[in-house]
Write a protein that holds these residues in place. Structure first.
Motif, short mmCIF file in Angstrom:
data_model
loop_
_atom_site.label_atom_id
_atom_site.label_comp_id
_atom_site.label_asym_id
_atom_site.label_seq_id
_atom_site.Cartn_x
_atom_site.Cartn_y
_atom_site.Cartn_z
N GLN A 1 -9.03 6.51 -12.32
CA GLN A 1 -9.79 5.37 -11.81
C GLN A 1 -10.37 5.68 -10.43
OE1 GLN A 1 -6.85 2.25 -12.04
NE2 GLN A 1 -7.52 1.60 -14.07
N VAL A 2 -9.55 6.28 -9.57
CA VAL A 2 -10.01 6.64 -8.23
C VAL A 2 -11.06 7.73 -8.30
CG1 VAL A 2 -9.32 7.60 -5.99
CG2 VAL A 2 -7.86 5.91 -7.13
N ARG B 1 -13.09 8.49 -10.77
CA ARG B 1 -14.33 7.93 -11.32
C ARG B 1 -15.09 7.16 -10.23
NH1 ARG B 1 -12.40 4.62 -14.93
NH2 ARG B 1 -11.96 6.30 -16.37
N SER B 2 -14.36 6.38 -9.44
CA SER B 2 -14.98 5.61 -8.37
C SER B 2 -15.60 6.54 -7.31
CB SER B 2 -13.94 4.71 -7.72
OG SER B 2 -14.43 4.12 -6.55
N ASP C 1 -18.76 8.27 -8.79
CA ASP C 1 -19.87 7.32 -8.87
C ASP C 1 -20.47 7.05 -7.49
OD1 ASP C 1 -19.51 7.15 -11.60
OD2 ASP C 1 -18.52 5.18 -11.55
N ARG C 2 -19.61 6.88 -6.50
CA ARG C 2 -20.08 6.60 -5.14
C ARG C 2 -20.88 7.77 -4.58
NH1 ARG C 2 -17.10 6.70 0.32
NH2 ARG C 2 -18.60 5.64 1.64
N HIS D 1 -12.29 8.37 3.32
CA HIS D 1 -12.10 7.62 2.07
C HIS D 1 -10.83 6.78 2.18
CE1 HIS D 1 -11.49 6.68 -2.15
NE2 HIS D 1 -12.79 6.89 -2.28
N GLN E 1 -8.76 5.51 -0.09
CA GLN E 1 -7.66 5.69 -1.02
C GLN E 1 -7.11 7.12 -1.06
OE1 GLN E 1 -10.01 4.04 -4.30
NE2 GLN E 1 -8.26 2.70 -4.69
#
Length: 99
Positions: free
Chosen positions: A23-24, A26-27, A30-31, A80, A82
């Motif tokens: 999930q991280v 992918r985020s 995308d960013r 970042h 996370q």
């Protein structure tokens, strides 16, 4: 034509499962893509839930533009929220090497 690449290593301390890591990742992918329109992929350690290795490739008309773009992306990775930045390897290839 100039080609540059960066390989980012990051630590994801809070991830306990590969699903959380994905999930991280992918985020982040995308960013990066949406902000700078560059190629980005997870390139190593895909099965280790607390380690992220992202590769970014940039193509531009001159070396200064490519280097500047890689530096902008590096600064974004350093802060970042996370993932903890561990290291980066960057290189801009000479035009005669890009054939």
């Amino acid at each position: 034509m100039h080609v540059g690449y960066a390989k980012f290593k990051l630590l994801l301390r809070g991830a306990r499962t590969l699903k959380e890591k994905r999930q991280v990742v992918r985020s982040m992918k995308d960013r990066i893509f949406n902000s700078w329109k560059v190629a980005v992929s997870e390139v190593d350690l895909q099965d280790i839930c607390q380690s992220i290795v992202l590769g970014v490739a940039v193509v531009g008309s001159d070396a200064v533009t490519v280097q500047s773009l890689l530096e902008e992306i590096t600064q974004a990775m350093r802060v970042h929220p996370q993932a903890e930045f561990v290291s980066v390897v960057k290189e801009v290839l000479k035009p005669e090497l890009v054939a």
